[in-house]
Design a protein around this motif. Structure first.
Motif, short mmCIF file in Angstrom:
data_model
loop_
_atom_site.label_atom_id
_atom_site.label_comp_id
_atom_site.label_asym_id
_atom_site.label_seq_id
_atom_site.Cartn_x
_atom_site.Cartn_y
_atom_site.Cartn_z
N TRP A 8 0.83 -1.20 0.00
CA TRP A 8 0.00 0.00 0.00
C TRP A 8 0.87 1.26 0.00
CZ3 TRP A 8 -4.11 1.30 -2.08
CH2 TRP A 8 -4.97 2.33 -1.64
N ALA A 9 0.91 2.00 1.11
CA ALA A 9 1.70 3.23 1.15
C ALA A 9 2.98 3.08 1.95
CB ALA A 9 0.87 4.37 1.74
N LYS A 40 -1.76 -9.16 -2.74
CA LYS A 40 -1.40 -9.96 -1.56
C LYS A 40 -0.63 -9.11 -0.56
CE LYS A 40 1.09 -14.11 -0.09
NZ LYS A 40 1.95 -15.25 -0.53
N PHE A 41 -1.05 -9.19 0.70
CA PHE A 41 -0.33 -8.55 1.79
C PHE A 41 0.43 -9.62 2.57
CE2 PHE A 41 -2.87 -4.37 2.67
CZ PHE A 41 -2.67 -3.99 1.36
N SER A 42 1.67 -9.35 2.87
CA SER A 42 2.47 -10.29 3.67
C SER A 42 2.68 -9.71 5.06
CB SER A 42 3.83 -10.54 3.00
OG SER A 42 4.60 -9.35 3.00
N SER A 43 3.14 -10.56 5.96
CA SER A 43 3.34 -10.13 7.35
C SER A 43 4.64 -9.37 7.53
CB SER A 43 3.34 -11.35 8.27
OG SER A 43 4.41 -12.23 7.94
N LEU A 44 5.44 -9.26 6.48
CA LEU A 44 6.69 -8.51 6.53
C LEU A 44 7.64 -9.06 7.59
CD1 LEU A 44 5.13 -4.91 6.31
CD2 LEU A 44 5.80 -6.39 4.44
N HIS A 243 5.23 -4.53 -4.34
CA HIS A 243 5.39 -4.72 -2.90
C HIS A 243 6.65 -5.54 -2.63
CE1 HIS A 243 0.78 -4.22 -2.11
NE2 HIS A 243 1.37 -3.11 -2.49
N GLY A 244 7.52 -5.03 -1.78
CA GLY A 244 8.74 -5.74 -1.42
C GLY A 244 9.93 -5.41 -2.30
N GLU A 245 9.70 -4.73 -3.41
CA GLU A 245 10.78 -4.41 -4.34
C GLU A 245 11.53 -3.16 -3.86
OE1 GLU A 245 11.46 -3.81 -9.17
OE2 GLU A 245 9.44 -3.95 -8.33
#
Length: 249
Positions: A8-9, A40-44, A243-245
Motif C-alpha cells: 500500500w503506502a 497480496k499482503f504479507s506479514s513482513l 510490494h517488497g521491491e
C-alpha cells in the motif's frame, strides 16, 4: 540510500546504517471500508527491527498498531503528527511516541528527518516525512491530496532525489458524511505535477492498486496508463515498485 516499497503506502528506508519504516501495515485496516485487498499482503516477517517508525497519520491503512506491537513491541520509537501522540499512548500502550509539527526535525544517526506539509482528505492531522542522509533527500507524502504547499516545500528542502506520492485519486462515498465526490488523495496527473514542482529526480508511486471497494472506496480508473502518459508529457521519471521491491538511489 535504499528505498523498499512495502504494501500500500508503506516504505522501508535504509541509509547510513539506519533503518526507518514509514506507514507499515498488514492486517488491521478497516475491512468494511476498504474491502478485501486486491494485492497480496504479507506479514513482513523479514523486516529487521527498525530504528524508528514514522506515521503520516492515523487512518487504518497507514497506521497498524497491532502489526507494530506484535513485530517490534511497545517500546518501538514512533514519530507521528503533533497532537496524535497522546491518543496513541493511551489507546495502544506505546511507550516511546513523539509528535512533530511542520518544519520540526529530529536526528537518528546520520539522518535528519523533518515533518512537512500534507493535507488529509478528511481533515485529520497528517504530515509528510522528509529524510536527508547528508547526500540525498527524499519525501514520503502519505495519502495527501493536492495543496498549495508544494512550492514552499521545494524551495526549503528540495530538490529531491525521490518523492513517494499517492496516485490512486480515491473518492469516498460514506453514509456518515456529506459526499463531495472529489478525490481525497492525489490522482496520477496531480502526482506528476507535484513531483515536477518538488524537482524530484524520481517519482515512486504509492497508495494504489490494493483497495477498490465500491461504492464506499473508489479508486480512479486507468491509473498506470494515465501516470505513464503524463510522466512522458511532463518529463518526469517514474519507478513503479511492486510490494517488497527495492531501489538504491
Amino acid at each position: 540510500m535504499i528505498i523498499r516499497r512495502l504494501q500500500w503506502a508503506g516504505a522501508q528506508i535504509e541509509a547510513k546504517n539506519v533503518r526507518i519504516l514509514i506507514d507499515p501495515i498488514y492486517n488491521s485496516y478497516n475491512k468494511e471500508f476498504f474491502g478485501k485487498p486486491l494485492q497480496k499482503f504479507s506479514s513482513l516477517e523479514d523486516i529487521l527491527y527498525p530504528d524508528a517508525v514514522l506515521i503520516t497519520h492515523l487512518h487504518s491503512d497507514h497506521f497498524d498498531p497491532d502489526y507494530i506491537i506484535q513485530s517490534f513491541g511497545l517500546e518501538t520509537r514512533l514519530f507521528v503528527p503533533k497532537g496524535t501522540e497522546e491518543e496513541i499512548m493511551i489507546k495502544y500502550g506505546f511507550k516511546n511516541v513523539k509528535g512533530f509539527l511542520v518544519d520540526e526535525s529530529f536526528i537518528i544517526g546520520d539522518l535528519t528527518i523533518t515533518a512537512s506539509y500534507s493535507v488529509d482528505g478528511l481533515g485529520d492531522e497528517q504530515v509528510s516525512w522528509i529524510i536527508n542522509d547528508k547526500e540525498k533527500t527524499i519525501i514520503h507524502c502519505g495519502d495527501t491530496l493536492w495543496h498549495g504547499y508544494w512550492w514552499g516545500i521545494s524551495k526549503k528542502y528540495g530538490p529531491f532525489e525521490a518523492a513517494l506520492l499517492p496516485i490512486n485519486g480515491a473518492i469516498v462515498c460514506d453514509s456518515d458524511m456529506i459526499n463531495s465526490y472529489q478525490p481525497i488523495c492525489l490522482n496520477p496527473e496531480q502526482a506528476i505535477a507535484a513531483a515536477r514542482i518538488l524537482e524530484s529526480k524520481l517519482l515512486i508511486p504509492i497508495h494504489f492498486g490494493s483497495f477498490h471497494n465500491p461504492p464506499i472506496y473508489n479508486e480512479t480508473e486507468d491509473i498506470k496508463s494515465r501516470l505513464l502518459l503524463t510522466a512522458e508529457q511532463e518529463k518526469v521519471t517514474i519507478k513503479l515498485l511492486n510490494h517488497g521491491e527495492a531501489i538504491e538511489l
